[in-house]
Structures are given as C-alpha cells and as structure tokens.
Design a protein around this motif. Structure first.
Motif, PDB file in Angstrom:
ATOM      1  N   UNK A  67      -8.575  -1.637   3.000  1.00 17.32           N
ATOM      2  CA  UNK A  67      -7.864  -2.897   3.259  1.00 17.32           C
ATOM      3  C   UNK A  67      -6.834  -3.188   2.150  1.00 17.32           C
ATOM      4  N   UNK A  68      -7.274  -2.967   0.908  1.00 13.63           N
ATOM      5  CA  UNK A  68      -6.365  -3.234  -0.225  1.00 13.63           C
ATOM      6  C   UNK A  68      -5.094  -2.395  -0.082  1.00 13.63           C
ATOM      7  N   UNK A  69      -5.271  -1.104   0.251  1.00 11.76           N
ATOM      8  CA  UNK A  69      -4.095  -0.229   0.366  1.00 11.76           C
ATOM      9  C   UNK A  69      -3.182  -0.676   1.520  1.00 11.76           C
ATOM     10  N   UNK A  70      -3.800  -1.101   2.613  1.00 13.76           N
ATOM     11  CA  UNK A  70      -2.996  -1.539   3.750  1.00 13.76           C
ATOM     12  C   UNK A  70      -2.236  -2.833   3.426  1.00 13.76           C
ATOM     13  N   UNK A  71      -2.903  -3.750   2.720  1.00 15.91           N
ATOM     14  CA  UNK A  71      -2.230  -4.997   2.353  1.00 15.91           C
ATOM     15  C   UNK A  71      -1.105  -4.725   1.352  1.00 15.91           C
ATOM     16  N   UNK A  72      -1.366  -3.794   0.428  1.00 16.68           N
ATOM     17  CA  UNK A  72      -0.340  -3.460  -0.567  1.00 16.68           C
ATOM     18  C   UNK A  72       0.906  -2.863   0.073  1.00 16.68           C
ATOM     19  N   UNK A  73       0.735  -2.170   1.173  1.00 14.57           N
ATOM     20  CA  UNK A  73       1.902  -1.630   1.869  1.00 14.57           C
ATOM     21  C   UNK A  73       2.852  -2.746   2.316  1.00 14.57           C
ATOM     22  N   UNK A  74       2.283  -3.906   2.633  1.00 11.07           N
ATOM     23  CA  UNK A  74       3.116  -5.038   3.067  1.00 11.07           C
ATOM     24  C   UNK A  74       3.624  -5.829   1.863  1.00 11.07           C
ATOM     25  N   UNK A  75       2.721  -6.107   0.914  1.00  9.03           N
ATOM     26  CA  UNK A  75       3.132  -6.962  -0.215  1.00  9.03           C
ATOM     27  C   UNK A  75       4.149  -6.261  -1.115  1.00  9.03           C
ATOM     28  N   UNK A  76       4.147  -4.929  -1.101  1.00  3.37           N
ATOM     29  CA  UNK A  76       5.098  -4.205  -1.940  1.00  3.37           C
ATOM     30  C   UNK A  76       6.364  -3.799  -1.168  1.00  3.37           C
ATOM     31  N   UNK A  77       6.476  -4.313   0.038  1.00  8.39           N
ATOM     32  CA  UNK A  77       7.686  -4.014   0.813  1.00  8.39           C
ATOM     33  C   UNK A  77       8.913  -4.611   0.130  1.00  8.39           C
ATOM     34  N   UNK A  78      10.004  -3.890   0.193  1.00  6.57           N
ATOM     35  CA  UNK A  78      11.266  -4.385  -0.368  1.00  6.57           C
ATOM     36  C   UNK A  78      12.414  -3.654   0.324  1.00  6.57           C
ATOM     37  N   UNK A  79      13.600  -4.182   0.199  1.00  9.60           N
ATOM     38  CA  UNK A  79      14.793  -3.532   0.747  1.00  9.60           C
ATOM     39  C   UNK A  79      15.941  -3.704  -0.234  1.00  9.60           C
ATOM     40  N   UNK A  80      16.888  -2.809  -0.129  1.00  6.63           N
ATOM     41  CA  UNK A  80      18.062  -2.866  -0.997  1.00  6.63           C
ATOM     42  C   UNK A  80      19.115  -3.766  -0.340  1.00  6.63           C
ATOM     43  N   UNK A  81      19.365  -4.955  -0.904  1.00  8.90           N
ATOM     44  CA  UNK A  81      20.331  -5.866  -0.262  1.00  8.90           C
ATOM     45  C   UNK A  81      21.775  -5.391  -0.380  1.00  8.90           C
ATOM     46  N   UNK A  82      22.008  -4.365  -1.204  1.00  5.58           N
ATOM     47  CA  UNK A  82      23.381  -3.859  -1.333  1.00  5.58           C
ATOM     48  C   UNK A  82      23.816  -3.058  -0.119  1.00  5.58           C
ATOM     49  N   UNK A  83      22.888  -2.772   0.791  1.00  5.71           N
ATOM     50  CA  UNK A  83      23.221  -2.049   2.019  1.00  5.71           C
ATOM     51  C   UNK A  83      22.869  -2.927   3.212  1.00  5.71           C
ATOM     52  N   UNK A  84      23.506  -2.656   4.312  1.00  4.48           N
ATOM     53  CA  UNK A  84      23.226  -3.425   5.510  1.00  4.48           C
ATOM     54  C   UNK A  84      23.952  -4.757   5.520  1.00  4.48           C
ATOM     55  N   UNK A  85      23.514  -5.608   6.423  1.00  4.53           N
ATOM     56  CA  UNK A  85      24.159  -6.903   6.602  1.00  4.53           C
ATOM     57  C   UNK A  85      23.352  -8.006   5.941  1.00  4.53           C
ATOM     58  N   UNK A  86      23.973  -9.168   5.831  1.00  3.01           N
ATOM     59  CA  UNK A  86      23.274 -10.321   5.271  1.00  3.01           C
ATOM     60  C   UNK A  86      22.145 -10.764   6.194  1.00  3.01           C
TER      61      UNK A  86
END
Length: 624
Positions: free
Chosen positions: A39-58
């Motif tokens: 469970x901890x590993x699965x939750x960490x997959x979500x809580x550690x999600x991030x994206x690079x705002x320098x790419x893509x749209x606002x």
C-alpha cells in the motif's frame, strides 16, 4: 486465524476488532506487513507524481493539480476505511509499530494533500478557457487581463516561484497558439494596408497588455521571493530568465508591419512622383475633363514606362505573399529572409530607374527653388540607400543655400526693427511700434520655419539625425529663442503701467512757444497726449496677435477709444481756428468784420477750458 476472527465478528453481528485476531501468529502478521508495504508503495506512486511545467500547455499544469487533488482525496478515503484501520490496529497490537508509523509518514499523503490543497487556491477557476476560446484579438486581450488578475492569488499560496514562472511561459505558449489561430485566418499580406494596420494595432495592444500585466505580476513575485529567503537567490535569477514564446511572433509582426509600411510608402511615393502634371492628365480647358482626370486612380495616369515601374514593385511584393509570414520556426525564418532578399533585389531595379529620373529632373532644374520642389516630391524615398547616395551632391548644394538664407535672416534681425525698412512700412500702414516689431519678428520666424522645412525636403524625414541637419536645427532653435516676442510684450506692459497714461486734466492747455523772431507766445493745445492714441492702437493690434493684455491697460485704451474721435475733431478745429486767425492778422482790413465771431469763439474756448476730460467721457457714455 484471521478468517476465524472475521467469522466470529459476523456471527456476533459486530465490527471486527484487533482483539479478534491471533496477533501472535507471525506468519499472519508478516502477511499483513507485506500488504501494508505494498500500500505504501502504491500511495507513494501518487504522492510523488510531478510534471515539468516547462513543457505542454498551461491547462495541463492546472489539470494536473486538480486531478492530483481528486486522486489524493480518494486515497485518503481508502486509508480511512474500516479495513485499512483494522489492519493497522492489528499490527499495532502485534507490536509492529515501525510499520504503522511508516504508513503514516513514508506515504507523504498528509503533506502532499496539504500542498495540493494550498495550490488549489490558485488553480481553481483559472480562466484559461477564455483564452483558448477567443476568436478575435480583443477577446484575447480581455482574457489576458483576467488571467493575470487571477494570478495575483499566488500571494496567498505557497506555489513555488520558479514553477509559477514556468506556468507563465506555458501561458505564453497558449497565447502564441491562439494568436496564430486568429491571425492565420486574416491573410495579413493579402488584405489592404488600412485593414492590416488595424489588425496590427490590435495585436500590439495584446502584446502591450501582456507586458504591462507581467511587469506588475513580476513585482508581486519579487515581493514573495523576498519573503521566501531560502529560495530568494534562485527565484530572483529565474525572474530574469523568462523567455515568453510569443516574443518570436511579436518580433515577426513588428518586422511585417515595418516591411508593409515601407512598401506602401514606396509604392505611394512612386505613383505620386511618376504621376504626370495636370496638363498631361486632362487635355484642353474643359473643367469636367480635368475633374475626371483628377478623380481617377493615379496609377491609370502613368505612361507605359512608369507603369512598368509600378508593376515591378507589385511583383516584388508577390514574393512575400507566397510564404507563411507567421511561421517563426527555423524553416519559416529561412523563407522570410529569402523572400526579403528577393524583394530587395527587385526593388533595386526600381530604385535604379527612379534614381536616373531624379537626377535628370535635378539636372534640368532652372533654379534652386525648382530643385527644392523636386526634392519635396522625392524626399519620402530618401530612406533608400541607393537613392540617397545618388543625390548627395545636390543635397550639399541645397543645404548650403539654406545656410545662406538663414544667415541672411540673422543679418536682417541684427539690424533691429526700428532701423529696418519694415518699420517705415509699418508707419505708413499706421502700425504702432511694439505691434509692428512683434509682427516683424513673427515674419522672420515663419521664414525660418520655411527654410528648415526645406532642409526636411532635402534630407528627408530623419533630417534631425543628419550631421548637417543637427547643426541647422541647433542654429534654428537658438535663433527662435531670440525671436521670442513674449518678453517684448511684457516689457511694453511694464512701461505702460509705470507711465500711468490715461485721460485726466482739462480739455485745453496753454503752452508757451518761442517764435522765430524770438518772441514768446502762448499756444492753445488740446490736452490729449499722442501716446494715448498709440496705446489704443497697440492694444487693438496686440489682442489681434493673440496676447492677453492686462485689464487696467485695456480700460485705459477703452477710454481713449471713446474720446479719440472727439479729441481728433477738436484738434483739427483748433488747428483750423489758428490758421484762420493767422490769415486775419495778415489782412488787417478784414479784422473788424470778423471780430464779433472771433470773440464768440474765444468765449466758447474759455468756457470749455475748465471742463475735465473725465466729465466729457462720462457725458459721452451717458448719451443715448
């Protein structure tokens, strides 16, 4: 053992408790521990999600945080479910405290959810849809105002400054995309120049709105960065490294506007310069024929050679119409530069013809004035290097002529008005001295303006940046300061105030005069000073020239105006009386015949001599 605890709880129709399980069964606890670690590993997959705002749209950045909040809340609900809470209670009862603590801390769910909730203050209701759905430039401008207004909510959040700057860059990319959509439908190089200018004005307003709003937001971000001392240096450096994507489009539109303006100016001037005279356009003296000739399009009045020249300019412009001018990619830049190069090559041929024509006209000019007229027609083309270089020798000659004319004005001014021929002419026209001096100075100023206009005709619109133009402008400005008539007017007002001119005293005065034979005689004079007459004329002319005369002086002039016709009539009457008396004295035989009439006149003069001028003025005003 776990199933037995659950069945036992079901049979008693109560919730399962940790005490219902055999917590001393290590295999069972290890199995629970493995599940919790998963469970901890699965939750960490979500809580550690991030994206690079320098790419893509606002919108992708905003949607990321909105969706992340939704996912974290779902996880939080799962973590607070009876099954998960029971599992953790069993592990605590089995003294597996390190695992329960790890579940609370290592997942980062609580801290991440707090961060996401904080960011939602900025991300919620972010007005990006207005920008993406805008169908005209004005709507884009309004959407930018709304976006930057909403962005000020960042002061109440902990949204990172560097990430906010990348979000601004993403908004810039969205702005670029939307402007390309809107402008792409206009075919900017195909529409008329007036429509093009209107579109460019709207586009400039959009970019100006971005610059103004970003400048204000930039100051806000700097204030926030100062409060966040740990990341101050990095944030301040980031503020200087913003690279909006729409800047390339802005630069391209500026280049397009400059190009179309120069092309339209070149085309218009060529048509105007090559247009025949009115006598060639309309034959005969028929006014109707001339009116029709002047109303037709200028290009239709050109001869065959001149028409070819205009067509060459049109063909050169076709090179630019063939490409996508809004393409700011590497290939688009190469196409733009290639089109500009081919355009200039074709225009060079046109400039060669115009240069030859200009030199022919200057060579056949009969005098300098005719050369000035030729330059005034062609001066809009002097921005072109080839044409400017071809007529340089004539420019030097005419600039020297302007210098000589300005020197002549200097010499004329040095003579000063009282000693000039203009002063004599002003006296003949009954102009008083101060008004005449002001008119004389203004005439010189108008001549100076005309001569400096000739400099513009010779050197072009940018004559003030030319070496000779700078000298002449400095000389002209210095000369204009000497021609300032305000000081002359103020000095005149001060003198009039000090002298205290006005209508006062009796109507007549007696003055003693010495005759040629040495005798002293008494002479009857009308007590109306000539300077009062001059004052009245000065006030009338100065008001006409636009000066604001003091109220006290205007009142004096008004009184003088009311007495003036009577005073002049009285002066002429006294003069006639003296001439008659002189002739009577010369012919003593008729003196007794007119003695009675002379006595009556003297009696009237004696009675009137004690009347004051102000009494006379009040009588004149009170007459119906």
């Amino acid at each position: 053992m776990s199933m037995q605890g659950i069945k036992k709880a079901e049979e008693s129709k109560s919730k399962a408790k940790a005490q219902d399980f055999e917590v001393e069964d290590h295999a069972f606890l290890n199995q629970l521990q493995a599940g919790v670690n998963r469970w901890i590993r699965e939750v960490q997959k979500v809580t550690k999600l991030d994206r690079d705002p320098s790419s893509g749209t606002a919108m992708q950045e905003i949607s990321f945080w909105v969706n992340l909040e939704r996912a974290l809340r779902n996880i939080q609900e799962k973590c607070q479910s009876p099954e998960v809470m029971l599992t953790l209670d069993v592990l605590r009862l089995g003294k597996r405290f390190h695992l329960t603590t790890k579940f609370d801390t290592d997942t980062g769910l609580k801290s991440t959810l707090e961060t996401v909730n904080d960011y939602q203050l900025l991300m919620k209701d972010f007005p990006l849809n207005d920008l993406s759905s805008a169908t005209d430039l004005n709507a884009i401008k309004i959407s930018l105002n709304a976006i930057f207004l909403h962005f000020k909510k960042i002061r109440t959040t902990k949204y990172p400054i560097p990430r906010a700057l990348k979000l601004i860059e993403a908004i810039s990319r969205d702005l670029l995309t939307q402007m390309l959509k809107v402008l792409g439908t206009r075919r900017l190089m195909h529409i008329t120049f007036d429509e093009f200018e209107k579109t460019m004005t709207l586009a400039i307003n959009v970019f100006q709105t971005w610059d103004d709003e970003y400048e204000r937001l930039n100051q806000l971000l700097r204030e926030i960065s100062r409060r966040n001392m740990n990341r101050r240096d990095e944030s301040m450096r980031m503020l200087c490294r913003i690279n909006p994507a729409h800047k390339k489009l802005q630069n391209r539109l500026d280049a397009m506007r400059k190009f179309r303006k120069q092309h339209e100016q070149l085309r218009t001037v060529i048509v105007r310069v090559l247009r025949p005279t009115q006598s060639k356009q309309a034959s005969g003296n028929d006014p109707k024929e001339k009116a029709e000739g002047s109303s037709n399009n200028d290009e239709k009045n050109l001869d065959f050679t001149d028409t070819n020249t205009v067509n060459e300019v049109k063909l050169a412009y076709e090179y630019v119409k063939e490409i996508d001018c809004l393409d700011t990619s590497k290939d688009g830049n190469e196409q733009w530069e290639d089109a500009m190069k081919r355009y200039e090559e074709r225009i060079d041929q046109v400039e060669t013809r115009i240069t030859a024509r200009l030199r022919d006209q200057l060579g056949t000019a009969k005098n300098a004035n005719e050369m000035f007229r030729i330059f005034s027609r062609f001066n809009a083309l002097f921005v072109r290097q080839r044409i400017r270089g071809a007529i340089k020798e004539y420019q030097t000659q005419l600039i020297q002529r302007v210098k000589d004319d300005i020197d002549a004005l200097h010499d004329k001014f040095k003579v000063q008005y009282p000693h000039s021929n203009a002063s004599k002419g002003s006296r003949v026209r009954d102009l008083p001295p101060v008004s005449g001096s002001i008119i004389w100075a203004r005439q010189i100023d108008q001549q100076l303006t005309m001569y400096l206009k000739r400099v513009e005709d010779v050197l072009g619109k940018t004559w003030e940046r030319h070496v000779e133009g700078q000298k002449l402008k400095a000389d002209g400005d210095s000369f204009r300061q000497k021609l300032n008539t305000q000081q002359l007017f103020e000095d005149w007002q001060a003198k009039v105030t000090q002298r205290n001119l006005g209508v006062s005293g009796h109507i007549f005065s007696i003055q003693q005069q010495r005759t040629r034979s040495g005798k002293n005689i008494k002479k009857l004079n009308v007590n109306f000073h000539p300077e009062i007459i001059t004052l009245s004329k000065e006030v009338r002319n100065l008001k006409w020239l636009g000066f604001r005369v003091q109220l006290a002086i205007m009142n004096k002039a008004h009184q003088a105006n009311q007495l003036y016709p009577f005073a002049i009539s009285l002066i002429e009457s006294v003069r006639s009386y003296e001439r008659v008396c002189q002739k009577v004295e010369e012919r003593e035989s008729i003196a007794p015949l007119v003695a009675g009439l002379k006595k009556e006149v003297q009696t009237i003069i004696s009675d009137v001599s004690f009347v004051s001028q102000l009494s006379t003025l009040r009588y004149i005003i009170s007459r119906p």
